[in-house]
Design a protein around this motif. Structure first.
Motif, mmCIF file in Angstrom:
data_model
loop_
_atom_site.group_PDB
_atom_site.id
_atom_site.type_symbol
_atom_site.label_atom_id
_atom_site.label_comp_id
_atom_site.label_asym_id
_atom_site.label_seq_id
_atom_site.Cartn_x
_atom_site.Cartn_y
_atom_site.Cartn_z
ATOM 1 N N ILE A 63 0.424 -3.239 0.804
ATOM 2 C CA ILE A 63 1.555 -4.161 0.947
ATOM 3 C C ILE A 63 1.050 -5.545 1.326
ATOM 4 O O ILE A 63 1.468 -6.557 0.773
ATOM 5 N N LEU A 64 0.093 -5.571 2.245
ATOM 6 C CA LEU A 64 -0.479 -6.854 2.643
ATOM 7 C C LEU A 64 -1.113 -7.563 1.448
ATOM 8 O O LEU A 64 -0.964 -8.774 1.262
ATOM 9 N N ALA A 65 -1.814 -6.792 0.624
ATOM 10 C CA ALA A 65 -2.505 -7.404 -0.500
ATOM 11 C C ALA A 65 -1.553 -7.764 -1.631
ATOM 12 O O ALA A 65 -1.944 -8.426 -2.580
ATOM 13 N N GLY A 66 -0.310 -7.299 -1.543
ATOM 14 C CA GLY A 66 0.647 -7.599 -2.602
ATOM 15 C C GLY A 66 0.583 -6.621 -3.758
ATOM 16 O O GLY A 66 1.101 -6.900 -4.831
ATOM 17 N N GLY A 94 -6.047 -15.591 -0.577
ATOM 18 C CA GLY A 94 -6.665 -15.570 0.737
ATOM 19 C C GLY A 94 -6.937 -14.169 1.257
ATOM 20 O O GLY A 94 -7.562 -14.011 2.296
ATOM 21 N N VAL A 95 -6.453 -13.150 0.555
ATOM 22 C CA VAL A 95 -6.666 -11.785 1.012
ATOM 23 C C VAL A 95 -7.553 -11.063 0.003
ATOM 24 O O VAL A 95 -7.269 -11.053 -1.187
ATOM 25 N N GLY A 96 -8.633 -10.470 0.481
ATOM 26 C CA GLY A 96 -9.520 -9.705 -0.386
ATOM 27 C C GLY A 96 -9.492 -8.243 0.005
ATOM 28 O O GLY A 96 -9.749 -7.912 1.155
ATOM 29 N N PHE A 97 -9.141 -7.394 -0.922
ATOM 30 C CA PHE A 97 -8.933 -5.975 -0.621
ATOM 31 C C PHE A 97 -10.013 -5.144 -1.311
ATOM 32 O O PHE A 97 -10.047 -5.064 -2.534
ATOM 33 N N VAL A 98 -10.882 -4.551 -0.536
ATOM 34 C CA VAL A 98 -11.876 -3.639 -1.097
ATOM 35 C C VAL A 98 -11.316 -2.234 -0.932
ATOM 36 O O VAL A 98 -11.288 -1.694 0.158
ATOM 37 N N GLU A 99 -10.859 -1.665 -2.039
ATOM 38 C CA GLU A 99 -10.143 -0.403 -1.934
ATOM 39 C C GLU A 99 -11.079 0.766 -1.726
ATOM 40 O O GLU A 99 -12.283 0.682 -1.916
ATOM 41 N N LEU A 174 -10.345 -10.118 4.914
ATOM 42 C CA LEU A 174 -10.917 -9.031 4.128
ATOM 43 C C LEU A 174 -10.291 -7.725 4.583
ATOM 44 O O LEU A 174 -10.099 -7.510 5.781
ATOM 45 N N ILE A 175 -9.959 -6.880 3.630
ATOM 46 C CA ILE A 175 -9.492 -5.542 3.976
ATOM 47 C C ILE A 175 -10.537 -4.569 3.463
ATOM 48 O O ILE A 175 -10.840 -4.542 2.273
ATOM 49 N N VAL A 205 -10.924 -9.421 9.569
ATOM 50 C CA VAL A 205 -11.170 -8.193 8.806
ATOM 51 C C VAL A 205 -10.257 -7.074 9.289
ATOM 52 O O VAL A 205 -10.195 -6.787 10.485
ATOM 53 N N PHE A 206 -9.523 -6.482 8.346
ATOM 54 C CA PHE A 206 -8.869 -5.205 8.619
ATOM 55 C C PHE A 206 -9.835 -4.111 8.202
ATOM 56 O O PHE A 206 -10.312 -4.102 7.066
ATOM 57 N N TYR A 207 -10.095 -3.176 9.106
ATOM 58 C CA TYR A 207 -11.159 -2.219 8.863
ATOM 59 C C TYR A 207 -10.599 -0.807 9.025
ATOM 60 O O TYR A 207 -10.132 -0.439 10.104
#
Ligand SMILES: Nc1ncnc2c1ncn2[C@@H]1O[C@H](COP(=O)(O)OP(=O)(O)OP(=O)(O)O)[C@@H](O)[C@H]1O
Ligand SMILES: [Mg+2]
Lengths: 522, 363
Positions: A63-66, A94-99, A174-175, A205-207
């Protein structure tokens, strides 16, 4: 749920949060994945999200990453309101999501992936894109060749590349969703380094991780999710691992849980979380051999992985053989040879007809994401005579069987017809394990079987693996995590550059010897 | 999108509803564009649409003609669906159809005195086998040497045209024509028609039979394996589903459908073989399958729409004084709009996984 579970938000006066998610709720059908979740992230901090499989961590981050719309709730980026209720056409600026499973296009190089992500392809300048990735790699301490197709890179490198691409696109949040689940110690150390330099630079960073010790050492703040709700908020330096584990699992009150508790109580689970629990089969290894490799040489499936050289291995019924070694020492090659998917170029492999195989890359090799849960479960068992009437399936019997496998492997949140991509990462993994152990295999090859599993699931899977041993299966377990191996294996062989350097018996094991072997000292 | 790569959602498990939305959006946009185009060259768009409609559905006879156009499209498209779902792009339908027509023609001309009850099935089987064999070869090449099926099937199309040209200007050329075409087929090789007053032949029923077959296949063991094979080849290998075998079967199946369509074209409609017998239909069928979102019912609708456009276009010149080529423009635009719509909705990533490749790397 208990409102009494008061949440101690740690108050530290700080600048505007880089992002703030407020009162987010999200349901899938009737399944409430998130209920009134509020978290924020300050510039320069690492904020960890922990919780059991299916707690809602990945959903919140999507949700944060859209990537997913929230049903209700608000989102602020840099203090300004941003839409949370709709899917964006790309990742939020501005948000980078490494799934969990990595999101790069495998056939393209790093530079090409960057170009594609930026959408400037018409005037693509690969050299310039590559130079930017290189420059960031040097700055943050994780150089990767940007001109090699992603599929030829090892797991750790792929991940680093993905992070660098996010940074190149100007992410300041970063996620990282279970970033170390498949990494060895060396790659994890590089990742930590990147995170430190990034936060020192003002990034947040969200970790997400199931490894609580790791979370404790890397995070500044820790939020615990359970059943889609926030049940705990802690400063990392003021909390014990045991407290986190207890938050995650919750009090076992009858009727409180939608997970059917199977007697394993929190204390035991906390022990598992602390890494103190040792589980081992009672059945001693018999002399019956279930798989033999003799003088096997085999080519590596990707760059950064070793080919096998003259490898000998014997697996007996009832034993767990751990395979340790630095990631890229030939583990993937060995797993594929044992699973019968890669034919040795020289030497012989004597293997049973069907080998239960838990592959290292779940999305690439273990599940068909767009197919249903049912289709994914019956991969092997669809051959059973009792499920067929002529060329047609007997859906009723088959569905009964699928339900049984899901129940036995403790997969939660699944219906038979939903695509498997609707399951949380850990539940997908449990499904794969359940499917593979279902057909009474004589040889089990499990590559990182605990990847993405929460403590309870790890415990359940251990039990299942040991159960298979008791039934006479031989198990080969490959893992970059030595502790995992020590807790389950009877003996550990150490791979180094495609050869087995030595072997250590775990019961009277010499751990120093193990360490030396892993360093390549025979 | 960049020039260097195409992001493309493999149409494998595309849902019917989504496909329908895509198709309708595409048609609406294109209708607007074409109306503007017509108005620009001074033709009344409404009148043209009217003429098109009455040309394709106005009378029983014209409806029959539309169905005749739709029949081979439908048959080939349905036969291609399984392979397309598995990510195999067999674009060789024109060649397979041509060889099917050739085989049927040869059989009919060699045994003109056989009774209809024997000759018609013989021609059908011959056409079907010829089409299947034409596709079997690219399948085999793909399975053994991973030869790209797009290229090999395309090559077969050129070979088919060359072979037909050679035969039809040589041994098979009719004594009564200067054109490269064969003798007329004997009357007892013709397919029976079943709607009085139209030329609609039983081939339509054969094509429609494929719809329930496809539906049933989804619930069969074979269908399951194909699904796995299409969704994740690595998983298929673990389940001991041998990719090579399924590749060959899927390609052959597509060829069999195209071969049958060739038989219908020559035995039911044209009654003689000529070089271009398969060219427009063979390619259009691939698009019909894609426009139908690889769903049997969607494909029926798409085939009907294509049939109507093709036939309606022919009657335009009479009805509205518009060049029938406008239909080609229309079809081209529909495909383009559909492709754009499909790509952008895949890129927003609301469902499924986006797969992509560079053209030169895929094999
Ligand atoms: N696309 C979807 N369709 C239906 N249900 C979904 C979907 N995505 C997630 N869910 C459900 O939402 C819940 C939360 O899933 P989520 O992936 O956020 O868990 P998680 O905390 O990341 O777990 P894990 O540690 O296993 O990765 C689960 O019950 C899952 O089944
Ligand atoms: Mg997750």
């Amino acid at each position: 749920m208990h409102a009494a579970n008061s949440v101690a938000i740690v108050d530290r006066p700080a600048a505007t949060p880089a992002v703030a998610l407020k009162h987010i709720s999200k349901t899938f059908g009737t399944n409430a994945a998130l209920t009134d979740v509020t978290v924020d992230l300050r510039p320069g901090e690492v904020h960890a999200l922990v919780g059991e499989n299916g707690a809602g961590k990945s959903t919140l981050m999507k949700i944060l990453a859209g990537y997913l719309p929230a049903d209700t709730g608000e989102l602020e980026v840099d203090g300004r309101a941003a839409p949370a209720d709709r899917v964006l056409s790309g990742p939020r600026v501005g948000v980078g999501f490494v799934e969990q499973e990595g999101g790069l296009i495998r056939e393209l190089t790093g530079a090409e992936n960057l170009i594609l992500a930026e959408g400037t392809g018409f005037l693509a300048d690969r050299a310039a894109a590559g130079a930017r990735i290189r420059e960031l790699g040097n700055r943050f301490g994780g150089a990767v060749d940007p001109h090699v197709p992603v599929e030829l890179l090892a797991v750790g490198q792929r991940q680093r590349l993905e992070i660098l691409i996010m940074l190149a696109r100007g992410a300041d949040v970063l996620i990282l969703d279970e970033p170390t689940a498949a990494l060895g110690i060396e790659d994890a150390a590089i990742l930590t380094e990147i995170i430190e330099r990034f936060t020192a630079d003002g990034g947040g960073v969200f970790y997400i991780s199931h490894k609580l010790h790791e979370v404790m050492s890397i995070a500044d703040r820790i939020t615990v999710l359970r059943g889609g709700r926030v049940v705990g908020g802690h400063a990392a330096d003021q909390v014990e691992v045991a407290q986190l584990a207890a938050d995650m699992v919750g009090q076992r009150v009858a009727g409180d849980e939608n997970r059917n508790g199977n007697g394993s109580d929190s204390a035991e689970l906390i022990e598992v979380a602390l890494g103190e629990e040792r589980a081992r089969t009672t059945a001693s290894a018999s002399h019956e051999v279930v798989g033999t490799l003799t003088g096997v040489c085999a080519p590596a499936p990707y760059v950064g992985e070793s080919a096998l050289h003259e490898l000998d291995l014997v697996v007996r019924a009832g034993e767990v053989v751990g395979v340790a070694g630095v990631v890229g020492s030939g583990q993937s090659t060995l797993a594929r040879v044992l699973a019968g998917l890669l034919r040795p170029s020289t030497g012989t492999a004597q293997l049973p007809d069907r080998v239960a195989y838990v592959p290292e890359h779940r999305h690439d090799d273990a599940v068909a994401l767009e197919l249903s849960v049912r289709d994914n479960v019956v991969l092997h068992s669809h051959r059973r005579r009792e499920f067929c009437r002529g060329p047609w399936f007997r859906r009723d019997r088959m569905d009964q069987h699928v339900e049984e496998v899901l129940r036995r492997s403790h997969v939660r949140g699944a219906t038979l017809t939903m695509p498997i991509s609707g399951l949380s990462g850990g539940n997908q993994q449990k499904l794969v394990l359940g499917r593979e152990l279902d057909e009474c295999p004589t040889l089990v090859v499990a590559h990182n079987p605990f990847r993405g599993l929460d403590v309870r699931a790890i415990q359940e899977v251990r039990q299942a693996v040991l159960g298979a041993c008791d039934q006479g299966a031989g198990v080969v377990m490959i893992s970059p995590d030595l502790d995992e191996l020590l807790q389950l294996a009877h003996r550990i062989v150490v791979l180094f550059a495609g050869r087995i350097l030595g072997e250590v018996d775990v019961a009277d094991g010499d751990l120093d010897q193990l360490g030396r072997l892993m360093g390549g000292v025979a | 999108m960049s020039l260097l790569s195409l992001t493309h959602r493999t149409p494998r498990q595309a849902s019917f509803g989504r496909g329908l939305v895509n198709l309708l959006t595409a048609v609406a946009v294109v209708a607007g564009l074409v109306a503007a185009l017509l108005a620009m060259v001074g033709v009344d768009p409404a009148g043209t649409a009217q003429a098109m409609w009455s040309g394709s559905f106005g009378t029983l006879r014209s409806t029959g003609e539309t169905l005749i156009r739709a029949t081979p499209l439908l048959l080939i498209a349905l036969a291609l669906i399984p392979s397309l779902r598995a990510g195999l792009y067999n674009i060789g339908a024109p060649g397979q159809m041509a060889f099917g027509a050739l085989a049927s023609t040869v059989i009919a001309l060699q045994a003109p005195t056989l009774p209809s009850a024997i000759l018609v099935p013989a021609c059908a089987i011959g056409g079907c086998l010829a089409g299947a064999l034409t596709a079997f070869l690219p399948g085999l090449l793909k399975a053994t040497w991973r030869a790209n099926e797009i290229i090999t099937t395309l090559a077969m199309n050129f070979i088919a045209v060359a072979v037909l040209g050679y035969l039809l200007t040589g041994v098979m050329q009719s004594d009564f024509a200067n054109l490269p075409q064969s003798d007329s087929l004997p009357a007892n090789s013709a397919l029976p028609t079943f709607i009085p007053g139209t030329r609609t032949h039983i081939g339509l029923l054969v094509a429609l039979l494929a719809v329930p077959l496809l539906w049933a296949a989804d619930r069969s063991r074979l269908g399951y394996r194909l699904r796995i094979f299409g969704a994740n080849p690595s998983l298929a290998r673990q389940a001991q589903i041998r990719p090579g075998r399924y590749t060959i079967w899927l390609m052959t199946l597509g060829g069999a459908g195209a071969g049958l369509a060739g038989w219908m074209q020559v035995a039911a409609l044209d009654h003689r073989l000529y070089v271009g017998i398969a060219t427009p239909v063979g390619y259009a069928a691939l698009f019909v399958a894609l426009l139908g979102a690889l769903h049997p019912l969607g494909t029926v609708l798409a085939a009907l729409a294509f049939g109507a456009l093709l036939h309606g276009g022919d009657s335009l010149q009479v009805g509205a004084g518009v060049s029938p080529e406008i239909v080609q423009v229309l079809l081209g635009l529909i495909l383009l709009a559909y492709a754009i719509r499909a790509t952008t909705s895949a890129a927003t990533g609301t469902e499924g996984r986006t797969r992509s490749w560079t053209f030169w790397k895929r094999s």
